[in-house]
Design a protein around this motif. Structure first.
Motif, PDB file in Angstrom:
ATOM      1  N   GLY A 153      38.564   2.086 135.738  1.00  0.00           N
ATOM      2  CA  GLY A 153      39.936   1.833 136.173  1.00  0.00           C
ATOM      3  C   GLY A 153      40.504   2.893 137.095  1.00  0.00           C
ATOM      4  N   SER A 154      39.773   3.984 137.315  1.00  0.00           N
ATOM      5  CA  SER A 154      40.268   5.088 138.145  1.00  0.00           C
ATOM      6  C   SER A 154      40.018   4.895 139.632  1.00  0.00           C
ATOM      7  CB  SER A 154      39.615   6.410 137.707  1.00  0.00           C
ATOM      8  OG  SER A 154      39.884   6.675 136.354  1.00  0.00           O
ATOM      9  N   VAL A 155      39.295   3.850 140.013  1.00  0.00           N
ATOM     10  CA  VAL A 155      38.987   3.648 141.438  1.00  0.00           C
ATOM     11  C   VAL A 155      40.272   3.483 142.238  1.00  0.00           C
ATOM     12  CG1 VAL A 155      36.677   2.700 141.109  1.00  0.00           C
ATOM     13  CG2 VAL A 155      38.653   1.181 141.017  1.00  0.00           C
ATOM     14  N   GLN A 156      40.233   3.913 143.494  1.00  0.00           N
ATOM     15  CA  GLN A 156      41.439   3.936 144.319  1.00  0.00           C
ATOM     16  C   GLN A 156      41.507   2.804 145.340  1.00  0.00           C
ATOM     17  OE1 GLN A 156      43.907   6.809 143.828  1.00  0.00           O
ATOM     18  NE2 GLN A 156      42.687   6.332 142.008  1.00  0.00           N
ATOM     19  N   GLN A 157      40.385   2.198 145.656  1.00  0.00           N
ATOM     20  CA  GLN A 157      40.351   1.178 146.696  1.00  0.00           C
ATOM     21  C   GLN A 157      40.799  -0.173 146.135  1.00  0.00           C
ATOM     22  OE1 GLN A 157      37.834   3.200 145.826  1.00  0.00           O
ATOM     23  NE2 GLN A 157      37.815   4.615 147.575  1.00  0.00           N
ATOM     24  N   PRO A 158      41.726  -0.875 146.804  1.00  0.00           N
ATOM     25  CA  PRO A 158      42.269  -2.136 146.283  1.00  0.00           C
ATOM     26  C   PRO A 158      41.210  -3.166 145.913  1.00  0.00           C
ATOM     27  CG  PRO A 158      43.562  -1.399 148.155  1.00  0.00           C
ATOM     28  CD  PRO A 158      42.377  -0.482 148.074  1.00  0.00           C
ATOM     29  N   GLU A 159      40.168  -3.299 146.748  1.00  0.00           N
ATOM     30  CA  GLU A 159      39.146  -4.308 146.463  1.00  0.00           C
ATOM     31  C   GLU A 159      38.336  -3.951 145.222  1.00  0.00           C
ATOM     32  OE1 GLU A 159      37.351  -1.299 149.328  1.00  0.00           O
ATOM     33  OE2 GLU A 159      39.274  -2.327 149.055  1.00  0.00           O
ATOM     34  N   LEU A 160      38.155  -2.652 144.947  1.00  0.00           N
ATOM     35  CA  LEU A 160      37.429  -2.228 143.753  1.00  0.00           C
ATOM     36  C   LEU A 160      38.315  -2.336 142.513  1.00  0.00           C
ATOM     37  CD1 LEU A 160      35.436   0.863 145.108  1.00  0.00           C
ATOM     38  CD2 LEU A 160      34.729  -1.543 144.967  1.00  0.00           C
ATOM     39  N   ILE A 161      39.599  -2.063 142.681  1.00  0.00           N
ATOM     40  CA  ILE A 161      40.543  -2.268 141.578  1.00  0.00           C
ATOM     41  C   ILE A 161      40.521  -3.731 141.148  1.00  0.00           C
ATOM     42  CG2 ILE A 161      43.009  -2.337 140.988  1.00  0.00           C
ATOM     43  CD1 ILE A 161      43.354   0.167 142.764  1.00  0.00           C
ATOM     44  N   ALA A 162      40.526  -4.637 142.125  1.00  0.00           N
ATOM     45  CA  ALA A 162      40.477  -6.075 141.823  1.00  0.00           C
ATOM     46  C   ALA A 162      39.189  -6.438 141.098  1.00  0.00           C
ATOM     47  CB  ALA A 162      40.612  -6.882 143.113  1.00  0.00           C
ATOM     48  N   GLU A 163      38.102  -5.777 141.442  1.00  0.00           N
ATOM     49  CA  GLU A 163      36.820  -6.053 140.791  1.00  0.00           C
ATOM     50  C   GLU A 163      36.843  -5.610 139.325  1.00  0.00           C
ATOM     51  OE1 GLU A 163      32.050  -5.283 141.611  1.00  0.00           O
ATOM     52  OE2 GLU A 163      33.492  -5.091 143.263  1.00  0.00           O
ATOM     53  N   VAL A 164      37.479  -4.481 139.054  1.00  0.00           N
ATOM     54  CA  VAL A 164      37.596  -4.016 137.665  1.00  0.00           C
ATOM     55  C   VAL A 164      38.468  -4.976 136.864  1.00  0.00           C
ATOM     56  CG1 VAL A 164      38.364  -2.138 136.164  1.00  0.00           C
ATOM     57  CG2 VAL A 164      37.277  -1.605 138.351  1.00  0.00           C
ATOM     58  N   GLN A 165      39.555  -5.432 137.470  1.00  0.00           N
ATOM     59  CA  GLN A 165      40.426  -6.395 136.789  1.00  0.00           C
ATOM     60  C   GLN A 165      39.667  -7.670 136.436  1.00  0.00           C
ATOM     61  OE1 GLN A 165      43.348  -6.530 139.864  1.00  0.00           O
ATOM     62  NE2 GLN A 165      44.546  -4.797 139.061  1.00  0.00           N
ATOM     63  N   ALA A 166      38.874  -8.166 137.376  1.00  0.00           N
ATOM     64  CA  ALA A 166      38.082  -9.374 137.118  1.00  0.00           C
ATOM     65  C   ALA A 166      37.028  -9.117 136.048  1.00  0.00           C
ATOM     66  CB  ALA A 166      37.431  -9.844 138.412  1.00  0.00           C
ATOM     67  N   LEU A 167      36.456  -7.933 136.071  1.00  0.00           N
ATOM     68  CA  LEU A 167      35.450  -7.566 135.072  1.00  0.00           C
ATOM     69  C   LEU A 167      36.039  -7.612 133.666  1.00  0.00           C
ATOM     70  CD1 LEU A 167      32.594  -6.333 134.422  1.00  0.00           C
ATOM     71  CD2 LEU A 167      33.683  -4.070 134.692  1.00  0.00           C
ATOM     72  N   ALA A 168      37.303  -7.221 133.533  1.00  0.00           N
ATOM     73  CA  ALA A 168      37.944  -7.125 132.225  1.00  0.00           C
ATOM     74  C   ALA A 168      37.958  -8.453 131.472  1.00  0.00           C
ATOM     75  CB  ALA A 168      39.373  -6.598 132.379  1.00  0.00           C
ATOM     76  N   ILE A 169      38.014  -9.569 132.190  1.00  0.00           N
ATOM     77  CA  ILE A 169      38.059 -10.880 131.523  1.00  0.00           C
ATOM     78  C   ILE A 169      36.772 -11.676 131.741  1.00  0.00           C
ATOM     79  CG2 ILE A 169      40.579 -11.045 131.558  1.00  0.00           C
ATOM     80  CD1 ILE A 169      40.315 -12.871 134.029  1.00  0.00           C
ATOM     81  N   SER A 170      35.730 -10.988 132.205  1.00  0.00           N
ATOM     82  CA  SER A 170      34.451 -11.652 132.444  1.00  0.00           C
ATOM     83  C   SER A 170      33.590 -11.645 131.188  1.00  0.00           C
ATOM     84  CB  SER A 170      33.701 -10.966 133.582  1.00  0.00           C
ATOM     85  OG  SER A 170      33.193  -9.709 133.143  1.00  0.00           O
ATOM     86  N   ALA A 175      39.530  -1.515 129.526  1.00  0.00           N
ATOM     87  CA  ALA A 175      39.670  -1.700 130.968  1.00  0.00           C
ATOM     88  C   ALA A 175      41.124  -1.580 131.391  1.00  0.00           C
ATOM     89  CB  ALA A 175      39.109  -3.061 131.368  1.00  0.00           C
ATOM     90  N   LEU A 176      42.017  -2.187 130.604  1.00  0.00           N
ATOM     91  CA  LEU A 176      43.446  -2.131 130.944  1.00  0.00           C
ATOM     92  C   LEU A 176      44.000  -0.718 130.787  1.00  0.00           C
ATOM     93  CD1 LEU A 176      44.757  -5.438 129.312  1.00  0.00           C
ATOM     94  CD2 LEU A 176      44.219  -5.010 131.715  1.00  0.00           C
ATOM     95  N   ALA A 177      43.515   0.020 129.787  1.00  0.00           N
ATOM     96  CA  ALA A 177      43.972   1.400 129.597  1.00  0.00           C
ATOM     97  C   ALA A 177      43.581   2.257 130.798  1.00  0.00           C
ATOM     98  CB  ALA A 177      43.391   1.981 128.323  1.00  0.00           C
ATOM     99  N   GLY A 178      42.355   2.071 131.286  1.00  0.00           N
ATOM    100  CA  GLY A 178      41.917   2.820 132.459  1.00  0.00           C
ATOM    101  C   GLY A 178      42.735   2.482 133.688  1.00  0.00           C
ATOM    102  N   LEU A 179      43.004   1.200 133.888  1.00  0.00           N
ATOM    103  CA  LEU A 179      43.789   0.773 135.044  1.00  0.00           C
ATOM    104  C   LEU A 179      45.236   1.242 134.942  1.00  0.00           C
ATOM    105  CD1 LEU A 179      42.333  -2.823 135.241  1.00  0.00           C
ATOM    106  CD2 LEU A 179      42.163  -1.124 137.084  1.00  0.00           C
ATOM    107  N   SER A 180      45.787   1.257 133.737  1.00  0.00           N
ATOM    108  CA  SER A 180      47.186   1.664 133.577  1.00  0.00           C
ATOM    109  C   SER A 180      47.385   3.146 133.858  1.00  0.00           C
ATOM    110  CB  SER A 180      47.679   1.332 132.164  1.00  0.00           C
ATOM    111  OG  SER A 180      47.103   2.198 131.207  1.00  0.00           O
TER     112      SER A 180
END
Length: 466
Positions: free
Chosen positions: A336-353, A364-369
């Motif tokens: 969740g620490s990635v800075q690039q928008p496209e990689l952030i979106a990939e982590v978000q999608a991974l969370a519910i995959s 995953a949500l804790a890392g993104l938050s």
């Protein structure tokens, strides 16, 4: 708190009296208070009734004027919006002033009225000695300065519980608006000789929270990061990255706290060392020990915050190939620490995959938050995928509540209150209403904090050369 107020010996004697009198029979709360009262010759019921039967806890507002300390108790709310009808309780508060003022004759130092006064002690003094009392203390800046000097000098006035409790108290009061954030940072500067895990865990968390909540103001955010780097620099040098044989457990925990705080603050030498070790870790399987398991997540987080897609793919590979769940969690939190928008979106999608166990979405949500660049888009992601998420977790409302709370926890935009309220207006929220209420309260508290202090905090940081 009661044990400390009565003294441990009297408290345990009262417990023995209670158990003996009511063995093999039923008992009530009043029976316990009666036994303790008989043993101590003090009306314990009157002391305890407000603590056990009234909602809330008190705050002691302390002022110093012309050599006199004035103490006044009120109900404490984190929102600092107590209505008069909510502030009618007068607790019996065991003040625990140390050193004890001569004018307080009650050996238990019990505040039984709305207010009292005593002479300003010579040197530093603290309330709630050993922090057994369930109340907040709001000190004036003059008292904080003397307490700080006592901490810096290593005075035995303040034990471990006191040093940790002061951080918890004053940071909470700064957030709620009972005191100014600069008063908290003033106190923190005196902790440069601190070396205990418990205190540093609180210091790192509470100073880090200031950086997170004020992240929208880039100038103030960078100044807070500078403050953090200055705070941890000495400890980074002292602890390093290695884990010596036979090192005690708390020192190992402390090392991770310091490195994590340094990395999140952009401490240049720490980030460079994390990158160096990570490169060896991913390129040579025999060098697994170069990133000790205790600091692996911290190192991953630093590398992803300061890296790009190559580092992201390497940590993602580690997540997918890790044989143990705790190793997967380490990677999931760090991703969740990635800075690039496209990689952030990939982590978000991974969370519910299907690649993430349903119960692990919270990692995953804790890392993104914790990522200033990912929080808002993660909330939008939750809204967009609410049907899927609510269906998946309908039998586990605790997890569903966390899916609401985590993305919003460190945001400070008041407009989001209306957004959140409108989004859930037509939805059944009864099973996670508490989490939703907490998320909305947090948004209100955070946004009020930023609105109230953004300018003065920036001025204090500038004047102190941060």
């Amino acid at each position: 708190m009661l044990s400390n107020w009565l003294t441990v010996d009297v408290f345990l004697a009262g417990i023995r009296r209670y158990l003996k009198k009511h063995e093999y029979s039923n008992a009530t709360t009043d029976d316990l208070w009666n036994a303790l009262s008989e043993e101590s010759k003090i009306d314990v019921r009157e002391f305890m009734n407000t603590w056990t039967r009234v909602i809330g806890i008190p705050i002691l507002d302390v002022t110093e004027t012309d050599g006199v300390v004035s103490v006044e108790q009120h109900r404490y709310l984190s929102t600092n919006d107590v209505k008069p009808e909510e502030d009618e309780t007068v607790w019996w508060v065991p003040m625990g002033v140390h050193p004890k003022p001569a004018s307080i004759t009650d050996p238990n130092q019990t505040l039984k009225t709305r207010s009292l006064k005593f002479e300003v002690p010579e040197g530093a003094y603290i309330f709630n000695k050993d922090y057994s009392g369930v109340f907040r203390t709001n000190y004036p800046p003059s008292a904080i300065a003397r307490i700080g000097q006592a901490i810096l000098s290593g005075s035995d006035l303040l034990g471990l519980s006191d040093r940790a409790g002061l951080v918890a108290d004053i940071s909470s009061l700064a957030k709620s608006g009972h005191t100014e954030t600069k008063n908290f940072l003033d106190l923190v500067q005196y902790y440069k000789n601190e070396n205990t895990y418990v205190v540093w865990e609180l210091l790192a968390q509470r100073v880090g929270e200031i950086g997170a909540i004020f992240a929208a103001n880039e100038a103030v955010h960078q100044q807070v990061l500078h403050f953090q780097r200055n705070l941890v620099d000495q400890m980074v040098e002292k602890l390093g990255w290695e884990f010596p044989e036979g090192e005690d457990y708390l020192t190992s925990r402390l090392r991770n706290v310091i490195l994590r705080a340094a990395g999140r603050a952009g401490h240049q030498a720490t980030v460079a060392e994390a990158k160096r070790r990570f490169k060896i870790f991913v390129s040579d399987a025999s060098q697994d020990s170069i990133l000790h398991p205790s600091i692996r997540q911290t190192a991953f987080e630093m590398v992803l915050t300061n890296g790009g897609e190559e580092e992201f793919r390497q940590v993602l590979k580690y997540f997918r190939s890790a044989p143990k769940q705790d190793q997967q969690v380490v990677a999931l939190l760090a991703l969740g620490s990635v800075q690039q928008p496209e990689l952030i979106a990939e982590v978000q999608a991974l969370a519910i995959s299907e690649h993430v166990r349903p119960q692990d979405i919270t990692y995953a949500l804790a890392g993104l938050s914790g990522n200033a660049k990912a929080r808002l888009s993660t909330w939008e992601f939750i809204k967009k995928n609410w049907t899927l998420i609510s269906d998946r977790y309908k039998s586990s409302m605790g997890l569903l509540g966390l899916c609401v709370k985590y993305p919003l926890a460190q945001l400070a935009d008041k407009a989001l209150v209306q957004d959140v309220t409108e989004f859930f207006a037509e939805k059944d929220t009864k099973d996670f209403q508490r989490a939703l209420d907490q998320a909305i309260e947090g948004l209100n508290v955070n946004s009020a904090w930023v609105e109230r202090e953004q300018e003065s905090l920036g001025e204090w940081l500038t004047s102190n050369k941060y």
